[in-house]
Design a protein around this motif. Structure first.
Motif, PDB file in Angstrom:
ATOM      1  N   MET A  83       0.847  -1.197   0.000  1.00 18.67           N
ATOM      2  CA  MET A  83       0.000   0.000   0.000  1.00 18.67           C
ATOM      3  C   MET A  83       0.882   1.247   0.000  1.00 18.67           C
ATOM      4  O   MET A  83       1.896   1.311   0.683  1.00 18.67           O
ATOM      5  CB  MET A  83      -0.898   0.010   1.250  1.00 18.67           C
ATOM      6  CG  MET A  83      -1.828   1.216   1.320  1.00 18.67           C
ATOM      7  SD  MET A  83      -2.768   1.273   2.851  1.00 18.67           S
ATOM      8  CE  MET A  83      -3.784  -0.196   2.657  1.00 18.67           C
ATOM      9  N   SER A  84       0.475   2.247  -0.799  1.00 17.57           N
ATOM     10  CA  SER A  84       1.198   3.514  -0.816  1.00 17.57           C
ATOM     11  C   SER A  84       1.031   4.232   0.514  1.00 17.57           C
ATOM     12  O   SER A  84       0.006   4.098   1.186  1.00 17.57           O
ATOM     13  CB  SER A  84       0.671   4.400  -1.943  1.00 17.57           C
ATOM     14  OG  SER A  84       0.852   3.791  -3.194  1.00 17.57           O
ATOM     15  N   LEU A  85       2.031   5.020   0.866  1.00 13.76           N
ATOM     16  CA  LEU A  85       1.895   5.854   2.057  1.00 13.76           C
ATOM     17  C   LEU A  85       0.865   6.949   1.805  1.00 13.76           C
ATOM     18  O   LEU A  85      -0.012   7.202   2.629  1.00 13.76           O
ATOM     19  CB  LEU A  85       3.245   6.470   2.417  1.00 13.76           C
ATOM     20  CG  LEU A  85       3.234   7.473   3.574  1.00 13.76           C
ATOM     21  CD1 LEU A  85       2.905   6.771   4.878  1.00 13.76           C
ATOM     22  CD2 LEU A  85       4.578   8.196   3.678  1.00 13.76           C
TER      23      LEU A  85
ATOM     24  N   GLU B  76       0.516   8.358  -6.426  1.00 15.45           N
ATOM     25  CA  GLU B  76       0.792   7.457  -5.314  1.00 15.45           C
ATOM     26  C   GLU B  76       2.235   7.695  -4.881  1.00 15.45           C
ATOM     27  O   GLU B  76       3.136   7.786  -5.725  1.00 15.45           O
ATOM     28  CB  GLU B  76       0.615   5.990  -5.735  1.00 15.45           C
ATOM     29  CG  GLU B  76      -0.750   5.652  -6.306  1.00 15.45           C
ATOM     30  CD  GLU B  76      -1.817   5.556  -5.234  1.00 15.45           C
ATOM     31  OE1 GLU B  76      -1.473   5.210  -4.085  1.00 15.45           O
ATOM     32  OE2 GLU B  76      -2.996   5.834  -5.555  1.00 15.45           O
TER      33      GLU B  76
ATOM     34  N   GLU C  98       6.498   5.152   0.967  1.00 16.26           N
ATOM     35  CA  GLU C  98       7.242   5.612   2.131  1.00 16.26           C
ATOM     36  C   GLU C  98       8.719   5.749   1.787  1.00 16.26           C
ATOM     37  O   GLU C  98       9.296   4.914   1.104  1.00 16.26           O
ATOM     38  CB  GLU C  98       7.059   4.625   3.288  1.00 16.26           C
ATOM     39  CG  GLU C  98       7.561   5.157   4.607  1.00 16.26           C
ATOM     40  CD  GLU C  98       6.982   4.403   5.789  1.00 16.26           C
ATOM     41  OE1 GLU C  98       7.167   4.871   6.929  1.00 16.26           O
ATOM     42  OE2 GLU C  98       6.342   3.349   5.573  1.00 16.26           O
TER      43      GLU C  98
ATOM     44  N   LEU D  55      -3.755   9.045   3.647  1.00 18.85           N
ATOM     45  CA  LEU D  55      -2.517   8.652   4.300  1.00 18.85           C
ATOM     46  C   LEU D  55      -2.745   7.264   4.888  1.00 18.85           C
ATOM     47  O   LEU D  55      -3.645   7.083   5.717  1.00 18.85           O
ATOM     48  CB  LEU D  55      -2.155   9.649   5.409  1.00 18.85           C
ATOM     49  CG  LEU D  55      -0.861   9.392   6.176  1.00 18.85           C
ATOM     50  CD1 LEU D  55       0.343   9.470   5.252  1.00 18.85           C
ATOM     51  CD2 LEU D  55      -0.708  10.381   7.330  1.00 18.85           C
ATOM     52  N   ASP D  56      -1.978   6.276   4.428  1.00 19.79           N
ATOM     53  CA  ASP D  56      -2.199   4.883   4.823  1.00 19.79           C
ATOM     54  C   ASP D  56      -3.632   4.437   4.532  1.00 19.79           C
ATOM     55  O   ASP D  56      -4.242   3.695   5.305  1.00 19.79           O
ATOM     56  CB  ASP D  56      -1.893   4.675   6.313  1.00 19.79           C
ATOM     57  CG  ASP D  56      -0.402   4.752   6.607  1.00 19.79           C
ATOM     58  OD1 ASP D  56       0.393   4.357   5.730  1.00 19.79           O
ATOM     59  OD2 ASP D  56      -0.037   5.212   7.703  1.00 19.79           O
ATOM     60  N   GLY D  57      -4.188   4.916   3.436  1.00 25.10           N
ATOM     61  CA  GLY D  57      -5.523   4.505   3.028  1.00 25.10           C
ATOM     62  C   GLY D  57      -6.660   5.218   3.730  1.00 25.10           C
ATOM     63  O   GLY D  57      -7.828   4.937   3.459  1.00 25.10           O
ATOM     64  N   LYS D  58      -6.349   6.165   4.623  1.00 25.51           N
ATOM     65  CA  LYS D  58      -7.375   6.906   5.358  1.00 25.51           C
ATOM     66  C   LYS D  58      -7.231   8.400   5.092  1.00 25.51           C
ATOM     67  O   LYS D  58      -6.112   8.884   4.880  1.00 25.51           O
ATOM     68  CB  LYS D  58      -7.253   6.637   6.867  1.00 25.51           C
ATOM     69  CG  LYS D  58      -7.393   5.169   7.244  1.00 25.51           C
ATOM     70  CD  LYS D  58      -7.178   4.980   8.735  1.00 25.51           C
ATOM     71  CE  LYS D  58      -7.285   3.503   9.120  1.00 25.51           C
ATOM     72  NZ  LYS D  58      -7.033   3.298  10.573  1.00 25.51           N
TER      73      LYS D  58
ATOM     74  N   ASP E 208       2.641  13.220  13.060  1.00 26.71           N
ATOM     75  CA  ASP E 208       3.162  12.428  11.952  1.00 26.71           C
ATOM     76  C   ASP E 208       3.605  13.282  10.773  1.00 26.71           C
ATOM     77  O   ASP E 208       4.200  12.775   9.821  1.00 26.71           O
ATOM     78  CB  ASP E 208       2.103  11.415  11.472  1.00 26.71           C
ATOM     79  CG  ASP E 208       0.774  12.081  11.106  1.00 26.71           C
ATOM     80  OD1 ASP E 208       0.588  13.276  11.422  1.00 26.71           O
ATOM     81  OD2 ASP E 208      -0.062  11.388  10.507  1.00 26.71           O
TER      82      ASP E 208
ATOM     83  N   ARG F  42       6.604  11.019  10.268  1.00 32.54           N
ATOM     84  CA  ARG F  42       6.801  10.157   9.101  1.00 32.54           C
ATOM     85  C   ARG F  42       7.000  10.991   7.852  1.00 32.54           C
ATOM     86  O   ARG F  42       7.696  10.575   6.923  1.00 32.54           O
ATOM     87  CB  ARG F  42       5.588   9.242   8.916  1.00 32.54           C
ATOM     88  CG  ARG F  42       5.342   8.299  10.070  1.00 32.54           C
ATOM     89  CD  ARG F  42       4.074   7.504   9.853  1.00 32.54           C
ATOM     90  NE  ARG F  42       4.208   6.566   8.739  1.00 32.54           N
ATOM     91  CZ  ARG F  42       3.195   5.916   8.183  1.00 32.54           C
ATOM     92  NH1 ARG F  42       1.962   6.136   8.620  1.00 32.54           N
ATOM     93  NH2 ARG F  42       3.397   5.070   7.199  1.00 32.54           N
TER      94      ARG F  42
END
Length: 259
Positions: free
Chosen positions: A1-3, A25, A28, A62-65, A74, A160
């Motif tokens: 999964m993309s960051l 996309e 990380e 970010l992380d799918g959310k 972060d 991050r």
């Protein structure tokens, strides 16, 4: 999964379209340099990443959310103008972020906890080459030293993602070269994902692992605000994302196995 994922992302203010059809996309550890003409939405994009500007349409994940609509630990940020507190020493500036967090739950931080924050702040100052300036105030530091302090202030919370809005634009060429090396070292050491706006194309190519060009595909002299900018070029550069060398090394020499 993309960051980070952008899907048909759009930002507008009333009838003015600033950004549109943003699709990308980001993995990380990538270092994305962003270039483009003034007014094409680069800072607006960073503000959406920071959480202080909401998307008008589409998704910024970010992380799918969805990225929270407020700044968070972060995501660190460094601006072109020195964003440090003038009434605090260099050490106090770096300690402040952790003190705020702990004070939120514990009240004022004293004793062992404050000594631990002090130690971590001194270690971060050492990483940016300011261990000798811990007791100095910002007005006693050069422009390059103040930007080093701003980087330490952002990195103490171990974000991050690091967002940089023309961080070296006000520095002399020689100092900029030193800051480029420092930023590269910090990127690798902390395995950061970086988005950096720059008007210096050479800087964008030399620092980034990827280069985005923001521009308007449509130009309409009769209605200049009717169209927004998007990513017109997405160029993969020669630099490997931060952490890739370590991950490859671990695949060849797993932990516990001698090289």
């Amino acid at each position: 999964m993309s960051l980070l994922s952008m899907r048909q992302l759009e930002k507008r203010y009333g009838q003015q379209v600033v950004l549109e059809r943003m699709n990308a996309e980001v993995a990380e550890g990538e270092f994305v340099s962003i270039v483009g003409a003034s007014g094409c939405g680069k800072t607006t994009f960073l503000n959406m990443m920071l959480g202080i500007e909401p998307p008008s349409r589409g998704k910024l994940l970010l992380d799918g959310k969805p990225i929270p609509q407020e700044p968070g630990e972060d995501r660190g940020v460094v601006f072109q103008r020195y964003s440090v507190f003038p009434h605090l020493t260099a050490l106090e500036n770096v300690m402040l972020g952790e003190e705020f967090v702990q004070a939120r739950w514990l009240g004022r931080v004293w004793g062992r906890r404050r000594r631990a924050i002090n130690d971590r702040a001194r270690a971060m100052l050492a990483q940016v080459g300011l261990e000798h300036a811990a007791a100095k105030y910002p007005h006693q530091l050069s422009g390059g030293m103040q930007q080093r302090l701003a980087l330490a202030q952002s990195l103490i919370k171990k974000p991050r993602i690091l967002l940089l809005d023309e961080p070296f634009g006000a520095l002399d060429p020689g100092i900029r070269r030193d800051m480029h090396q420092l930023l590269t070292d910090l990127w690798r050491r902390h395995h950061l994902t970086i988005f950096m706006i720059t008007h210096d194309l050479t800087e964008g190519f030399s620092l980034g692992s990827r280069l985005w060009v923001f521009d308007k595909i449509h130009h309409d002299a009769q209605a200049p605000d009717a169209w927004g900018a998007s990513i017109t070029y997405d160029i993969q550069l020669d630099r490997q994302p931060a952490g890739v060398e370590q991950r490859v090394s671990e695949m060849i020499y797993p932990p516990g196995r001698e090289a």
